[in-house]
Design an enzyme around this catalytic site. Structure first.
Site, PDB file in Angstrom:
ATOM      1  N   TYR A 165      33.601  48.066  40.283  1.00 32.73           N
ATOM      2  CA  TYR A 165      34.500  48.834  41.147  1.00 32.73           C
ATOM      3  C   TYR A 165      35.610  49.507  40.347  1.00 32.73           C
ATOM      4  O   TYR A 165      36.438  50.204  40.919  1.00 32.73           O
ATOM      5  CB  TYR A 165      35.010  48.027  42.341  1.00 32.73           C
ATOM      6  CG  TYR A 165      35.518  46.621  42.132  1.00 32.73           C
ATOM      7  CD1 TYR A 165      36.348  46.286  41.074  1.00 32.73           C
ATOM      8  CD2 TYR A 165      35.200  45.633  43.062  1.00 32.73           C
ATOM      9  CE1 TYR A 165      36.835  44.994  40.923  1.00 32.73           C
ATOM     10  CE2 TYR A 165      35.682  44.333  42.923  1.00 32.73           C
ATOM     11  CZ  TYR A 165      36.503  44.028  41.842  1.00 32.73           C
ATOM     12  OH  TYR A 165      36.990  42.756  41.698  1.00 32.73           O
ATOM     13  N   LYS A 180      40.857  46.510  37.037  1.00 32.13           N
ATOM     14  CA  LYS A 180      39.636  46.627  36.222  1.00 32.13           C
ATOM     15  C   LYS A 180      39.423  48.061  35.746  1.00 32.13           C
ATOM     16  O   LYS A 180      38.843  48.289  34.686  1.00 32.13           O
ATOM     17  CB  LYS A 180      38.416  46.139  37.007  1.00 32.13           C
ATOM     18  CG  LYS A 180      38.397  44.631  37.266  1.00 32.13           C
ATOM     19  CD  LYS A 180      38.212  43.794  36.016  1.00 32.13           C
ATOM     20  CE  LYS A 180      37.846  42.348  36.355  1.00 32.13           C
ATOM     21  NZ  LYS A 180      37.744  41.494  35.153  1.00 32.13           N
TER      22      LYS A 180
HETATM   23  C1  HXC Z   1      46.190  37.187  50.264  1.00 32.14           C
HETATM   24  C2  HXC Z   1      46.887  35.882  48.494  1.00 32.14           C
HETATM   25  C3  HXC Z   1      45.661  35.195  48.498  1.00 32.14           C
HETATM   26  C4  HXC Z   1      44.678  35.583  49.452  1.00 32.14           C
HETATM   27  C5  HXC Z   1      46.899  34.373  46.931  1.00 32.14           C
HETATM   28  N1  HXC Z   1      47.620  35.332  47.518  1.00 32.14           N
HETATM   29  N2  HXC Z   1      45.701  34.263  47.507  1.00 32.14           N
HETATM   30  N3  HXC Z   1      47.142  36.867  49.355  1.00 32.14           N
HETATM   31  N4  HXC Z   1      44.973  36.576  50.306  1.00 32.14           N
HETATM   32  N5  HXC Z   1      43.491  34.988  49.515  1.00 32.14           N
HETATM   33  C6  HXC Z   1      48.985  35.732  47.185  1.00 32.14           C
HETATM   34  C7  HXC Z   1      49.970  34.585  47.393  1.00 32.14           C
HETATM   35  O1  HXC Z   1      50.331  34.448  48.747  1.00 32.14           O
HETATM   36  C8  HXC Z   1      51.154  35.041  46.524  1.00 32.14           C
HETATM   37  O2  HXC Z   1      51.913  36.041  47.138  1.00 32.14           O
HETATM   38  C9  HXC Z   1      50.444  35.717  45.353  1.00 32.14           C
HETATM   39  O3  HXC Z   1      49.123  36.058  45.804  1.00 32.14           O
HETATM   40  C10 HXC Z   1      50.333  34.810  44.143  1.00 32.14           C
HETATM   41  O4  HXC Z   1      49.714  33.589  44.576  1.00 32.14           O
HETATM   42  P1  HXC Z   1      49.870  32.224  43.752  1.00 32.14           P
HETATM   43  O5  HXC Z   1      48.977  31.222  44.391  1.00 32.14           O
HETATM   44  O6  HXC Z   1      51.319  31.886  43.614  1.00 32.14           O
HETATM   45  O7  HXC Z   1      49.373  32.681  42.314  1.00 32.14           O
HETATM   46  P2  HXC Z   1      48.812  31.870  41.095  1.00 32.14           P
HETATM   47  O8  HXC Z   1      49.019  30.402  41.259  1.00 32.14           O
HETATM   48  O9  HXC Z   1      49.337  32.522  39.892  1.00 32.14           O
HETATM   49  O10 HXC Z   1      47.211  32.065  41.214  1.00 32.14           O
HETATM   50  C11 HXC Z   1      46.608  33.299  41.017  1.00 32.14           C
HETATM   51  C12 HXC Z   1      45.508  33.587  42.066  1.00 32.14           C
HETATM   52  C13 HXC Z   1      44.469  32.471  42.122  1.00 32.14           C
HETATM   53  C14 HXC Z   1      44.913  34.919  41.703  1.00 32.14           C
HETATM   54  C15 HXC Z   1      46.167  33.711  43.441  1.00 32.14           C
HETATM   55  O11 HXC Z   1      43.457  32.785  43.071  1.00 32.14           O
HETATM   56  C16 HXC Z   1      43.822  32.211  40.805  1.00 32.14           C
HETATM   57  O12 HXC Z   1      44.356  31.453  40.010  1.00 32.14           O
HETATM   58  N6  HXC Z   1      42.671  32.843  40.500  1.00 32.14           N
HETATM   59  C17 HXC Z   1      41.976  32.685  39.204  1.00 32.14           C
HETATM   60  C18 HXC Z   1      40.513  32.670  39.370  1.00 32.14           C
HETATM   61  C19 HXC Z   1      39.971  33.946  40.026  1.00 32.14           C
HETATM   62  O13 HXC Z   1      40.696  34.644  40.735  1.00 32.14           O
HETATM   63  N7  HXC Z   1      38.678  34.193  39.826  1.00 32.14           N
HETATM   64  C20 HXC Z   1      38.036  35.342  40.429  1.00 32.14           C
HETATM   65  C21 HXC Z   1      37.425  36.153  39.392  1.00 32.14           C
HETATM   66  S1  HXC Z   1      36.001  36.976  40.144  1.00 32.14           S
HETATM   67  P3  HXC Z   1      53.301  35.705  47.947  1.00 32.14           P
HETATM   68  O14 HXC Z   1      53.770  37.034  48.425  1.00 32.14           O
HETATM   69  O15 HXC Z   1      52.911  34.764  49.059  1.00 32.14           O
HETATM   70  O16 HXC Z   1      54.210  35.067  46.928  1.00 32.14           O
HETATM   71  C22 HXC Z   1      36.243  38.630  40.020  1.00 32.14           C
HETATM   72  C23 HXC Z   1      35.199  39.560  40.560  1.00 32.14           C
HETATM   73  C24 HXC Z   1      34.306  38.945  41.599  1.00 32.14           C
HETATM   74  O17 HXC Z   1      37.196  39.075  39.525  1.00 32.14           O
HETATM   75  C25 HXC Z   1      33.584  40.002  42.387  1.00 32.14           C
HETATM   76  C26 HXC Z   1      32.636  39.331  43.375  1.00 32.14           C
HETATM   77  C27 HXC Z   1      32.078  40.244  44.435  1.00 32.14           C
HETATM   78  P1  NAP Z   2      36.051  32.324  37.633  1.00 32.93           P
HETATM   79  O1  NAP Z   2      35.059  31.217  37.444  1.00 32.93           O
HETATM   80  O2  NAP Z   2      37.011  32.241  38.759  1.00 32.93           O
HETATM   81  O3  NAP Z   2      36.834  32.441  36.247  1.00 32.93           O
HETATM   82  C1  NAP Z   2      38.088  32.985  36.084  1.00 32.93           C
HETATM   83  C2  NAP Z   2      38.697  32.306  34.867  1.00 32.93           C
HETATM   84  O4  NAP Z   2      39.923  32.943  34.530  1.00 32.93           O
HETATM   85  C3  NAP Z   2      38.983  30.830  35.106  1.00 32.93           C
HETATM   86  O5  NAP Z   2      38.387  30.074  34.084  1.00 32.93           O
HETATM   87  C4  NAP Z   2      40.496  30.736  35.012  1.00 32.93           C
HETATM   88  O6  NAP Z   2      40.878  29.531  34.348  1.00 32.93           O
HETATM   89  C5  NAP Z   2      40.850  31.941  34.163  1.00 32.93           C
HETATM   90  N1  NAP Z   2      42.188  32.435  34.462  1.00 32.93           N
HETATM   91  C6  NAP Z   2      42.620  32.947  35.643  1.00 32.93           C
HETATM   92  N2  NAP Z   2      43.908  33.261  35.563  1.00 32.93           N
HETATM   93  C7  NAP Z   2      44.311  32.963  34.291  1.00 32.93           C
HETATM   94  C8  NAP Z   2      45.534  33.072  33.602  1.00 32.93           C
HETATM   95  N3  NAP Z   2      46.638  33.537  34.196  1.00 32.93           N
HETATM   96  N4  NAP Z   2      45.578  32.676  32.286  1.00 32.93           N
HETATM   97  C9  NAP Z   2      44.476  32.191  31.692  1.00 32.93           C
HETATM   98  N5  NAP Z   2      43.279  32.072  32.293  1.00 32.93           N
HETATM   99  C10 NAP Z   2      43.208  32.441  33.591  1.00 32.93           C
HETATM  100  O7  NAP Z   2      35.356  33.736  37.741  1.00 32.93           O
HETATM  101  P2  NAP Z   2      34.004  34.343  37.114  1.00 32.93           P
HETATM  102  O8  NAP Z   2      33.143  34.727  38.232  1.00 32.93           O
HETATM  103  O9  NAP Z   2      33.462  33.453  36.044  1.00 32.93           O
HETATM  104  O10 NAP Z   2      34.573  35.673  36.480  1.00 32.93           O
HETATM  105  C11 NAP Z   2      34.656  35.876  35.075  1.00 32.93           C
HETATM  106  C12 NAP Z   2      34.860  37.340  34.808  1.00 32.93           C
HETATM  107  O11 NAP Z   2      33.774  38.098  35.355  1.00 32.93           O
HETATM  108  C13 NAP Z   2      36.131  37.915  35.442  1.00 32.93           C
HETATM  109  O12 NAP Z   2      36.698  38.880  34.569  1.00 32.93           O
HETATM  110  C14 NAP Z   2      35.608  38.590  36.687  1.00 32.93           C
HETATM  111  O13 NAP Z   2      36.450  39.626  37.132  1.00 32.93           O
HETATM  112  C15 NAP Z   2      34.274  39.105  36.190  1.00 32.93           C
HETATM  113  N6  NAP Z   2      33.298  39.385  37.276  1.00 32.93           N
HETATM  114  C16 NAP Z   2      32.622  38.366  37.853  1.00 32.93           C
HETATM  115  C17 NAP Z   2      31.665  38.668  38.817  1.00 32.93           C
HETATM  116  C18 NAP Z   2      30.821  37.591  39.441  1.00 32.93           C
HETATM  117  O14 NAP Z   2      29.914  37.897  40.215  1.00 32.93           O
HETATM  118  N7  NAP Z   2      31.037  36.334  39.144  1.00 32.93           N
HETATM  119  C19 NAP Z   2      31.437  39.977  39.196  1.00 32.93           C
HETATM  120  C20 NAP Z   2      32.167  40.993  38.603  1.00 32.93           C
HETATM  121  C21 NAP Z   2      33.100  40.681  37.616  1.00 32.93           C
HETATM  122  P3  NAP Z   2      42.188  28.690  34.785  1.00 32.93           P
HETATM  123  O15 NAP Z   2      42.163  28.604  36.280  1.00 32.93           O
HETATM  124  O16 NAP Z   2      41.987  27.396  34.082  1.00 32.93           O
HETATM  125  O17 NAP Z   2      43.359  29.471  34.266  1.00 32.93           O
END
Ligand code: HXC
Ligand code: NAP
Length: 294
Positions: A165, A180
């Site tokens: 995207y 991204k």
């Molecule tokens: C709306 C949300 C939300 C949700 C969090 N927030 N989750 N808002 N819907 N589901 C808001 C919170 O309310 C807060 O805003 C702000 O985001 C920050 O949230 P925190 O929990 O304080 O942040 P933090 O602890 O730093 O955690 C970051 C995170 C969390 C992004 C929210 O989900 C995380 O740690 N994610 C890491 C793993 C991850 O996201 N993996 C996905 C990668 S897959 P306010 O205003 O309330 O303070 C990918 C592509 C996949 O990228 C594609 C698949 C189709």
């Molecule tokens: P995931 O399992 O949720 O992994 C995300 C990783 O990022 C976790 O290991 C997390 O570790 C780390 N991370 C998040 N915030 C961080 C921070 N502030 N500092 C350091 N580490 C942090 O997701 P995934 O599916 O494997 O995704 C991996 C990559 O692929 C991402 O770039 C995602 O956008 C991309 N992607 C995935 C898909 C899919 O289908 N899975 C599709 C498109 C793109 P901690 O929580 O320990 O920090």
């Protein structure tokens, strides 16, 4: 069976198969952000199988423990607690890597943040958080890696993990899609700036790769489609090891002249269009949300 029956793209070779010669990464150090879960761990695993010593940097102790458990049977692994939003934590993680194994030869910027949310519902802090981790964190890690290599006069390779995207936009993912797009654009700039110093920079874009570590938010979003395979032109989703093979190729000696490129591994899913468009369903409706309330 008629010859025009859809068969999809054939499945990947089994886990453990190697796409590159054994020992391709002997003596090399590979630094993977977010390497304790999902795709990051799958990528780290393939580098380790090919001889690399692995450094995994992420925030959560349980993810670092999972990295140690999964990777140490394959070779040496160092885990470092690090939030990639904080440049000084990144510097400390690279210091630890250098002290233990030497300067990493490869950086895989895999860590990212994402959750589905209608754009009008998103709080400023939610936007900032996703952009800070996904875009700023990726740049801060690349900067740290490159500065150390430039100072040492040594070559290196960076892989930024993206999402398709970046090109198309992502309804429900305005924050992550914008971040991204920045990551993909950064690949092109940094490859030109740092190529003369021997640093290769590429992007790697996964299509749909379901795995058990996916966040509850993302899993919940995917759960709305029961059979994800039939929604892909390949008639199957990606296998995490396929991303590992792509990453180990991109940073290998066999791909040295590939730089500034973003490789999409998605079975052509992002190119998909319909002859006639299906009815539009708003993101609110797709997520089962009621009317917008300011
Ligand atoms: C709306 C949300 C939300 C949700 C969090 N927030 N989750 N808002 N819907 N589901 C808001 C919170 O309310 C807060 O805003 C702000 O985001 C920050 O949230 P925190 O929990 O304080 O942040 P933090 O602890 O730093 O955690 C970051 C995170 C969390 C992004 C929210 O989900 C995380 O740690 N994610 C890491 C793993 C991850 O996201 N993996 C996905 C990668 S897959 P306010 O205003 O309330 O303070 C990918 C592509 C996949 O990228 C594609 C698949 C189709
Ligand atoms: P995931 O399992 O949720 O992994 C995300 C990783 O990022 C976790 O290991 C997390 O570790 C780390 N991370 C998040 N915030 C961080 C921070 N502030 N500092 C350091 N580490 C942090 O997701 P995934 O599916 O494997 O995704 C991996 C990559 O692929 C991402 O770039 C995602 O956008 C991309 N992607 C995935 C898909 C899919 O289908 N899975 C599709 C498109 C793109 P901690 O929580 O320990 O920090």
């Amino acid at each position: 069976m008629s010859t025009s029956e859809p068969i999809g793209l054939s499945d990947a070779p089994a886990l453990g198969a190697m796409a590159l010669p054994a020992g391709t990464y002997d003596g090399k150090v590979v630094f993977v952000t977010g390497g304790g879960t999902g795709l990051g761990r799958a990528i780290a695993t393939e580098f380790a199988r090919l001889g690399a010593r692995i450094v995994v940097a992420s925030r959560k102790p349980e993810h670092l423990e999972a990295a140690r458990e999964g990777l140490s049977p394959l070779g040496e692994v160092l885990t470092v607690a690090c939030d990639i939003r904080e440049p000084e934590q990144i510097a400390a993680a690279f210091d630890a890597a250098e002290a233990t194994f030497g300067l990493p030869d490869v950086l895989v910027n895999n860590a990212a943040a994402n959750f589905p949310v209608p754009a009008e519902d998103m709080s400023p802090n939610a936007w900032r958080t996703v952009v800070d981790i996904t875009l700023n964190g990726t740049y801060f890690c690349a900067r740290e890696f490159a500065r150390r290599h430039l100072a040492a006069g040594t070559p290196g390779s960076i892989i930024n993990v993206g999402a398709s995207y970046a090109w198309t936009g992502g309804p429900g993912f305005a924050h992550s899609a914008a971040a991204k797009a920045g990551v993909k654009n950064m690949v092109e700039t940094l490859a030109v700036e740092w190529g003369p110093y021997g640093i290769q920079v590429n992007g790697l874009v996964p299509g749909l790769f379901p795995h058990e570590d996916m966040t509850a938010d993302i899993q919940g979003n995917l759960a709305r489609t029961n059979d994800k395979d039939v929604c892909q032109p390949a008639l199957r989703v990606g296998r995490p090891r396929e991303l590992g093979w792509a990453a180990t190729f991109l940073a290998s000696p066999y791909a040295r002249f590939i730089s500034g490129h973003t490789l999409v591994v998605d079975g052509a899913n992002w190119q998909r269009r319909s002859l006639t468009n299906p009815p539009v369903v708003t993101v609110r409706d797709q997520m089962g949300k009621g009317p917008f309330e300011p």
